[in-house]
Scaffold this active site. Structure first.
Site, PDB file in Angstrom:
ATOM      1  N   ARG A 107       0.828  -1.221  -0.086  1.00 59.04           N
ATOM      2  CA  ARG A 107      -0.096  -0.019  -0.057  1.00 59.04           C
ATOM      3  C   ARG A 107       0.770   1.311  -0.047  1.00 59.04           C
ATOM      4  O   ARG A 107       0.454   2.241  -0.853  1.00 59.04           O
ATOM      5  CB  ARG A 107      -1.118  -0.080   1.345  1.00 59.04           C
ATOM      6  CG  ARG A 107      -1.982  -1.039   1.056  1.00 59.04           C
ATOM      7  CD  ARG A 107      -2.945  -1.338   2.294  1.00 59.04           C
ATOM      8  NE  ARG A 107      -2.024  -1.684   3.623  1.00 59.04           N
ATOM      9  CZ  ARG A 107      -2.565  -2.344   4.448  1.00 59.04           C
ATOM     10  NH1 ARG A 107      -3.860  -2.516   4.622  1.00 59.04           N
ATOM     11  NH2 ARG A 107      -1.546  -2.753   5.459  1.00 59.04           N
ATOM     12  N   ARG A 157      11.350   0.084   7.698  1.00 58.91           N
ATOM     13  CA  ARG A 157      11.785  -0.766   8.916  1.00 58.91           C
ATOM     14  C   ARG A 157      13.432  -0.857   8.954  1.00 58.91           C
ATOM     15  O   ARG A 157      13.705  -1.255   7.998  1.00 58.91           O
ATOM     16  CB  ARG A 157      11.156  -2.261   8.992  1.00 58.91           C
ATOM     17  CG  ARG A 157       9.904  -2.156   9.390  1.00 58.91           C
ATOM     18  CD  ARG A 157       9.772  -1.845  10.982  1.00 58.91           C
ATOM     19  NE  ARG A 157       8.313  -1.830  11.438  1.00 58.91           N
ATOM     20  CZ  ARG A 157       7.673  -0.787  11.948  1.00 58.91           C
ATOM     21  NH1 ARG A 157       8.135   0.315  11.345  1.00 58.91           N
ATOM     22  NH2 ARG A 157       6.483  -0.938  12.298  1.00 58.91           N
ATOM     23  N   GLU A 164      16.899   1.364  17.745  1.00 58.60           N
ATOM     24  CA  GLU A 164      16.200   2.405  18.020  1.00 58.60           C
ATOM     25  C   GLU A 164      16.004   2.803  19.395  1.00 58.60           C
ATOM     26  O   GLU A 164      15.568   1.480  20.058  1.00 58.60           O
ATOM     27  CB  GLU A 164      14.965   2.639  17.044  1.00 58.60           C
ATOM     28  CG  GLU A 164      15.361   2.706  15.540  1.00 58.60           C
ATOM     29  CD  GLU A 164      13.862   3.036  14.855  1.00 58.60           C
ATOM     30  OE1 GLU A 164      13.000   3.273  15.582  1.00 58.60           O
ATOM     31  OE2 GLU A 164      13.996   3.093  13.650  1.00 58.60           O
ATOM     32  N   HIS A 176      12.610   8.409  13.012  1.00 60.98           N
ATOM     33  CA  HIS A 176      11.423   7.217  12.829  1.00 60.98           C
ATOM     34  C   HIS A 176      10.254   8.485  12.899  1.00 60.98           C
ATOM     35  O   HIS A 176       9.249   8.299  13.754  1.00 60.98           O
ATOM     36  CB  HIS A 176      11.553   6.406  13.766  1.00 60.98           C
ATOM     37  CG  HIS A 176      10.591   5.343  13.587  1.00 60.98           C
ATOM     38  ND1 HIS A 176      10.831   3.958  13.855  1.00 60.98           N
ATOM     39  CD2 HIS A 176       9.605   5.025  12.816  1.00 60.98           C
ATOM     40  CE1 HIS A 176      10.060   3.248  13.421  1.00 60.98           C
ATOM     41  NE2 HIS A 176       9.130   3.758  12.560  1.00 60.98           N
ATOM     42  N   LEU A 177      10.134   9.516  12.035  1.00 56.48           N
ATOM     43  CA  LEU A 177       9.025  10.093  12.065  1.00 56.48           C
ATOM     44  C   LEU A 177       7.842   9.859  10.875  1.00 56.48           C
ATOM     45  O   LEU A 177       6.992  10.204  10.637  1.00 56.48           O
ATOM     46  CB  LEU A 177       9.456  11.609  11.365  1.00 56.48           C
ATOM     47  CG  LEU A 177      10.564  12.406  12.464  1.00 56.48           C
ATOM     48  CD1 LEU A 177      10.682  13.584  11.999  1.00 56.48           C
ATOM     49  CD2 LEU A 177      10.112  12.531  13.900  1.00 56.48           C
TER      50      LEU A 177
END
Length: 539
Positions: A161, A242, A271, A289-290
């Site tokens: 998607r 990821r 992270e 990681h926004l």
């Protein structure tokens, strides 16, 4: 003197919110729950809050719901992750405990796609480096000459998607888009104007590569040392999916050696990540990681999981549950879930044992949809009928396996008598076959039992019911009414069906209270019935 009124307060289900969520989440939950809060990142505080009894816990990425936390939460029914990733939830432990795990799989797809594009543009035009230089008093126009996207080739690794959203947006920039996805049909890609290629071809001809894959055993370090030997030296690689799919050390070496032109990174193998050699390279633009960090994505995620929690605590099957088989349930199939569960409870009550096999036969319009989930619903109803406690759609398969209960589902769009009808067929160990059929009637989808074995009925299933099979003769109805009246059991409704006059009859009675064994014994003795069963359903 006025007698004071006694007000009974029913305890509300408890929902623990372990991280900051949008106000829309609370609005979506509504007033039917007791909401508690804790800092899920604080382990001691989390375990203490879970130990006080909660029905659901809502988390984001900082709260770790492992076996210890799940074990501490007695009565926990659902873990809801307001986002996509579930790395912080131990799903096998949740499944074993009968705890449903839900997430919001589509809540952040637009935000994630847009961030990947932002990183791609920033990498192509050196936005962050030029900005930093200007803030340090340097007007370095010639140093930060970039490249256009127009007529360049974008390779998308993972064409789900998010990858498809990126493709549509980058085609508007005039980019040629190719994709690698071994699970996607070429026809679907062609519909979107994208050519599917193998990974080696994508690596060899792409000017930009963007990764949109989950991290699995198969995808770990997929873009690693060997892959980076096959790319153009001017390629720019974007990873907003990821951490761990892209080998960060291999990427660092490739950029340092001039084999990769640059990178845009939002995710990392470990992270939080604040100390990576990649951060020292001018060719790299990075964010912490926004991907899902927009107001809109957070609101969508909170609302989605709040709705899932409401459904889960109401005993419904939730389409976004990751540890429940069945997937997306068509809206035409969904009303049959509760009906089938009740039909299974009636069948088990009549059988009095675990069936050797339980078949769910679906006939009518809903049969054109995937009805496999109705097997799970029948399994749950049968287990409850057998006296199992705390049965959920999550743990029903495991509990059924322990009892040797298996279900199958068949579907046929032809239904001569009803728009839709579901029939449960059970084979018993003593060689007897029992069938119970039901349907949903009218606009209100009223549940009806329409047949038991060869007897036609028109019965709304209620919490307490009695079924009797006896030789058809006068006076039985009066005898039954007299026995139940003496036992102070009120009859809600009664139906009698027979195969032929003077043959065998089936009586179905709905009553307002449970029926104790001595009353059943009296019914059997005074009517000569060869079968007397009471059935209690959770309605």
């Amino acid at each position: 003197m006025t007698t004071p009124k006694v007000v009974l307060r029913v305890a509300k289900p408890v929902v623990l919110i372990a991280e900051e969520l949008s106000s829309a989440t609370l609005e979506a939950l509504g007033p039917d729950f007791e909401v508690r809060n804790c800092d899920g990142a604080n382990r001691v505080e989390l375990l203490d809050a879970l130990g006080k009894g909660v029905d659901a816990v809502l988390i984001r990425s900082a709260t770790k719901m492992d076996a210890e936390a799940i074990g501490a939460a007695k009565g926990l029914k659902v873990i809801a992750r307001a986002g996509v990733g579930l790395d912080n939830v131990e799903i096998p432990a949740a499944t074993a405990a009968g705890v449903m795990v839900v997430n919001a799989p589509t809540s952040n797809i637009v935000s994630a796609a847009e961030l990947a594009i932002a990183l791609l543009l920033a990498s192509a035009r050196h936005v962050s480096q030029a900005h930093a230089a200007l803030r340090n008093g340097k007007w370095a126009r010639s140093k930060y000459t970039g490249v256009e996207l127009f007529e360049k080739t974008l390779g998308i690794v993972g064409f789900g998607r998010i990858g498809q959203l990126v493709a549509a947006r980058m085609q508007a920039f005039g980019m040629k888009v190719i994709a690698y996805d071994p699970y996607l049909q070429p026809a679907r890609a062609a519909q979107l104007g994208v050519r599917l290629v193998d990974l080696d071809e994508l690596l060899g001809i792409s000017d930009f590569i963007t990764i949109h894959l989950p991290k699995t055993k198969e995808t770990a370090n997929l873009i690693g040392v060997e892959a980076l030997k096959k790319v153009k030296p001017t390629v720019r690689i974007i990873n907003a999916a990821r951490g761990g799919v892209l080998d960060e050390l291999a990427l660092y070496d490739a950029i340092k050696e001039g084999r990769v032109g640059g990178a845009g990174l939002d995710v990392f193998s470990t992270e939080p990540c604040t100390d990576s050699p990649l951060f020292g390279l001018d060719q790299v633009v990075a964010t912490p990681h926004l991907g899902a960090s927009t107001d809109e994505a957070q609101e969508r995620a909170g609302i989605a999981v709040a709705v899932s929690v409401r459904k889960a605590l109401a005993g419904e099957l939730v389409p976004d549950a990751v540890n429940v088989k069945g997937g997306i349930i068509h809206e035409d199939v969904r009303p049959a879930l509760s009906l089938v569960e009740k039909l299974a409870g009636v069948l088990i009550g009549l059988a009095g044992e675990v069936p050797v096999n339980l078949e769910v036969a679906v006939h009518g319009e809903i049969a054109k949809h995937d009805c496999s989930v109705l097997g799970l619903s029948a399994m749950k109803g049968a287990l409850l009928g057998l006296g199992a406690e705390d049965v959920t759609y999550v743990n029903a398969p495991g509990l059924a396996l322990e009892r040797g209960l298996a279900t199958t589902v068949t579907a046929d769009e032809v239904s001569p008598d009803h728009r839709n009808i579901v029939t449960l067929n059970a084979a018993l160990s003593r060689g007897v076959q029992i069938t119970v059929s039901g349907t949903l009637m009218g606009i209100r989808q009223v549940q009806k039992i329409v047949a038991i074995d060869s007897y036609d009925l028109d019965l709304v299933p209620t919490e307490n019911m009695i079924f009797m099979r006896y030789a058809d003769r006068p006076g039985v109805v009066g005898t039954v009414g007299n026995i139940l009246g003496k036992a102070s059991i009120n009859i809600g409704g009664m139906q009698v069906a027979r195969n032929h006059e003077g043959g065998e009859a089936l009586m179905a009675i709905t009553v307002d209270s449970p029926v104790v064994p001595r009353v059943l014994e009296s019914l059997a003795q005074e009517t000569g019935a060869n079968l007397v069963r009471s059935v209690t359903l959770g309605v």
